[in-house]
Scaffold this active site. Sequence first.
Site, PDB file in Angstrom:
ATOM      1  N   LEU A 154       0.848  -1.201   0.000  1.00 56.19           N
ATOM      2  CA  LEU A 154       0.000   0.000   0.000  1.00 56.19           C
ATOM      3  C   LEU A 154       0.875   1.239   0.000  1.00 56.19           C
ATOM      4  CD1 LEU A 154      -2.594  -1.014   2.755  1.00 56.19           C
ATOM      5  CD2 LEU A 154      -3.059  -0.708   0.321  1.00 56.19           C
ATOM      6  N   GLY A 162      10.064   0.659   6.678  1.00 55.99           N
ATOM      7  CA  GLY A 162       9.342  -0.576   6.402  1.00 55.99           C
ATOM      8  C   GLY A 162       8.254  -0.345   5.385  1.00 55.99           C
ATOM      9  N   VAL A 208       4.009  -1.043   4.080  1.00 55.40           N
ATOM     10  CA  VAL A 208       2.634  -1.229   4.553  1.00 55.40           C
ATOM     11  C   VAL A 208       1.920  -2.094   3.510  1.00 55.40           C
ATOM     12  CG1 VAL A 208       0.504  -0.076   5.269  1.00 55.40           C
ATOM     13  CG2 VAL A 208       2.696   1.058   5.650  1.00 55.40           C
ATOM     14  N   LYS A 236       1.545  -2.804   8.881  1.00 54.51           N
ATOM     15  CA  LYS A 236       2.783  -2.026   8.795  1.00 54.51           C
ATOM     16  C   LYS A 236       3.906  -2.909   9.310  1.00 54.51           C
ATOM     17  CE  LYS A 236       4.183   2.676  10.061  1.00 54.51           C
ATOM     18  NZ  LYS A 236       3.689   3.938  10.584  1.00 54.51           N
ATOM     19  N   GLU A 291      -6.262  -0.256  10.997  1.00 50.77           N
ATOM     20  CA  GLU A 291      -7.484  -0.057  10.202  1.00 50.77           C
ATOM     21  C   GLU A 291      -7.038   0.296   8.767  1.00 50.77           C
ATOM     22  OE1 GLU A 291      -9.688   3.117  11.953  1.00 50.77           O
ATOM     23  OE2 GLU A 291     -11.273   3.015  10.455  1.00 50.77           O
ATOM     24  N   ASP A 296       2.695  16.000  14.761  1.00 45.87           N
ATOM     25  CA  ASP A 296       3.162  15.868  13.369  1.00 45.87           C
ATOM     26  C   ASP A 296       1.961  15.830  12.425  1.00 45.87           C
ATOM     27  OD1 ASP A 296       4.932  15.735  11.289  1.00 45.87           O
ATOM     28  OD2 ASP A 296       5.400  13.603  11.530  1.00 45.87           O
ATOM     29  N   LYS A 326      -0.213  16.727   9.413  1.00 44.35           N
ATOM     30  CA  LYS A 326       0.000  17.196   8.036  1.00 44.35           C
ATOM     31  C   LYS A 326      -0.802  16.265   7.131  1.00 44.35           C
ATOM     32  CE  LYS A 326       4.246  14.482   7.745  1.00 44.35           C
ATOM     33  NZ  LYS A 326       5.626  14.376   7.318  1.00 44.35           N
ATOM     34  N   ASN A 346      -0.180  12.571   6.927  1.00 49.42           N
ATOM     35  CA  ASN A 346      -0.570  11.726   8.061  1.00 49.42           C
ATOM     36  C   ASN A 346      -2.074  11.681   8.266  1.00 49.42           C
ATOM     37  OD1 ASN A 346       2.040  11.017   8.562  1.00 49.42           O
ATOM     38  ND2 ASN A 346       2.393  12.581  10.116  1.00 49.42           N
ATOM     39  N   ASP A 397      -0.055   7.900  12.244  1.00 48.19           N
ATOM     40  CA  ASP A 397       1.331   8.208  12.559  1.00 48.19           C
ATOM     41  C   ASP A 397       1.491   8.945  13.887  1.00 48.19           C
ATOM     42  OD1 ASP A 397       4.013   8.131  12.233  1.00 48.19           O
ATOM     43  OD2 ASP A 397       3.896   8.568  10.091  1.00 48.19           O
ATOM     44  N   THR A 451       7.125  18.412  11.152  1.00 46.90           N
ATOM     45  CA  THR A 451       7.532  18.624   9.763  1.00 46.90           C
ATOM     46  C   THR A 451       7.573  20.134   9.541  1.00 46.90           C
ATOM     47  OG1 THR A 451       6.459  16.565   9.169  1.00 46.90           O
ATOM     48  CG2 THR A 451       6.895  18.099   7.361  1.00 46.90           C
TER      49      THR A 451
HETATM   50  P1  AMP Z   1       3.877   5.242   6.900  1.00 47.97           P
HETATM   51  O1  AMP Z   1       4.956   4.240   7.122  1.00 47.97           O
HETATM   52  O2  AMP Z   1       2.905   5.309   8.049  1.00 47.97           O
HETATM   53  O3  AMP Z   1       4.416   6.599   6.544  1.00 47.97           O
HETATM   54  O4  AMP Z   1       3.020   4.741   5.641  1.00 47.97           O
HETATM   55  C1  AMP Z   1       3.532   4.718   4.328  1.00 47.97           C
HETATM   56  C2  AMP Z   1       2.402   4.699   3.350  1.00 47.97           C
HETATM   57  O5  AMP Z   1       1.614   3.505   3.510  1.00 47.97           O
HETATM   58  C3  AMP Z   1       1.395   5.841   3.521  1.00 47.97           C
HETATM   59  O6  AMP Z   1       1.773   6.966   2.793  1.00 47.97           O
HETATM   60  C4  AMP Z   1       0.099   5.248   2.996  1.00 47.97           C
HETATM   61  O7  AMP Z   1       0.032   5.370   1.585  1.00 47.97           O
HETATM   62  C5  AMP Z   1       0.229   3.766   3.305  1.00 47.97           C
HETATM   63  N1  AMP Z   1      -0.502   3.465   4.545  1.00 47.97           N
HETATM   64  C6  AMP Z   1      -0.061   3.611   5.820  1.00 47.97           C
HETATM   65  N2  AMP Z   1      -0.993   3.246   6.696  1.00 47.97           N
HETATM   66  C7  AMP Z   1      -2.068   2.864   5.981  1.00 47.97           C
HETATM   67  C8  AMP Z   1      -3.394   2.405   6.322  1.00 47.97           C
HETATM   68  N3  AMP Z   1      -3.772   2.271   7.588  1.00 47.97           N
HETATM   69  N4  AMP Z   1      -4.239   2.121   5.314  1.00 47.97           N
HETATM   70  C9  AMP Z   1      -3.862   2.267   4.025  1.00 47.97           C
HETATM   71  N5  AMP Z   1      -2.641   2.708   3.639  1.00 47.97           N
HETATM   72  C10 AMP Z   1      -1.755   3.013   4.592  1.00 47.97           C
END
Ligand code: AMP
Length: 465
Positions: A97, A103, A105, A120, A169, A214, A216, A219, A232, A250
């Site tokens: 995603l 890491g 997602v 994640k 979620e 944070d 924005k 997030n 986040d 940020t």
């Molecule tokens: P993060 O590591 O939280 O910055 O997430 C990286 C990317 O994963 C985000 O920009 C979203 O596109 C996707 N993502 C993170 N959390 C979710 C979630 N709960 N549902 C769908 N996509 C997510």
Amino acid sequence: MNRFCDYKSCQYFNKQPSIEQRSKLNKVMCPLCMNANYCSNRCRDLDWPIYHKEICKKSQPDRARSCNDTIDSCSTTSVRRKAEEFEIISIGSKLELGRGSYGSVKLVKDKQNGLLYAMKIMNKRQVFEYCSVENLKREIKIQRRLVHPHICKLHHYFEDKENVYLILEYAQNGSLFNYIKKRSKLPENEAFVYFFQTCLGIDYLHKNKIIHRDLKPENLLLDHEGNIKICDFGWSAESLTEKRMTFCGTYEYMAPEMLNKQPHDFSLDVWSLGILLYELLHGNAPYRGKNNEELGNKIKSGQPINFALTLSNDVVSLIKSILKYIPGERLTMNQIFEHPWMVKHASNYNIEIQTYVYKTQNPTRQIPTANFQSKQKSIDIQKKEPLSRPISQDQNKLKEQSNNYKPYQNDYKQEEFNKPRISRISNRNEIMMHQHQLQQQQQEEKLSFMDRVFLAFGCLNREKK
Ligand code: AMP
């Protein structure tokens, strides 16, 4: 020799502390290889990137223990789950995603109940190397107890030898950041919905004594109906009585008190809400710069911002009353909910704001959302209110009213603000980067006497950054 601290620059590298000194020290190990001992977290964090990293990486994988102890310290009631209990679902040819700094997602299906979640996956070494275990612990500790329609729910978390997993979620419509970029900017009635939902989530956090720190569009995720889900919580903090000091967030969204390294409180998030509303309506944040320094200086200078002339007076007044330099002068969350612009748009949607505030369940009367992505044309409200008032009328009023404000100008390259903005890195990472810089300088024999002293004692010369 059995060293008390394995960090070469520590005074206890060659010398044992006295009994009294020992009682004040908090001994820790490298959580990855468990082979190095330190007199403090600080020495551990300073040693790892410079000296210990290579030795640590060579350690036998089966000897390397997980950072169970650090993650587990906040796992009390989580039902124990395993990665194998979740089936990874690909969307078209995509297996992810999204990707974060430490890491990926993935979309997963819980084999027990068939429900979809976002998983994640954070590699422990990467968390330790590039981020901070403290941030991850904080993220889990805070997010797991939050239950609100506009906060991304953390359903489970668990770990294996390599990774930490968060089962979140699933927010099907990606981030608000991407959505704004697609639309370039939003009309006031649509901006209201995203802003209102974010305010509801932030108000809930504040009432639970949490500052997000944070906030924005990157997030703010959008669920299948386009509803906001705040995510986040890596920089969040619990603020009970005293003000907080950590420099985080940020740049575009940082309040002046943060940039001035002054203590901050809940009004920090209120500032970010003002920036968010501005960005929803203009497609970009009000303060921008060629680099963080220039950007930070603009925010710190408190210079007036430019508004698009097509905006209503009410929304300009709301943003201006939020973006007050002095935190105590900013609107409170209640005052935001009571502002005429909010009340007017709520009544256009036939909703009463107070029936939504601090409700942990979705109210029976949902805002006919926010899924402007698919329902854009059918939304009733757009027929009731023109997207913006006629330019000539607005221009005259605005010119009369706010001589301080120059007409809005978009003088930055589009591609510059199409990139997601990076949150400030952890303190640990900053220390690591600074030490690398100092070491390089030392090799080039350009290091001043004082810097050598600082380096020898593992201290930072913050001015040098
Ligand atoms: P993060 O590591 O939280 O910055 O997430 C990286 C990317 O994963 C985000 O920009 C979203 O596109 C996707 N993502 C993170 N959390 C979710 C979630 N709960 N549902 C769908 N996509 C997510």
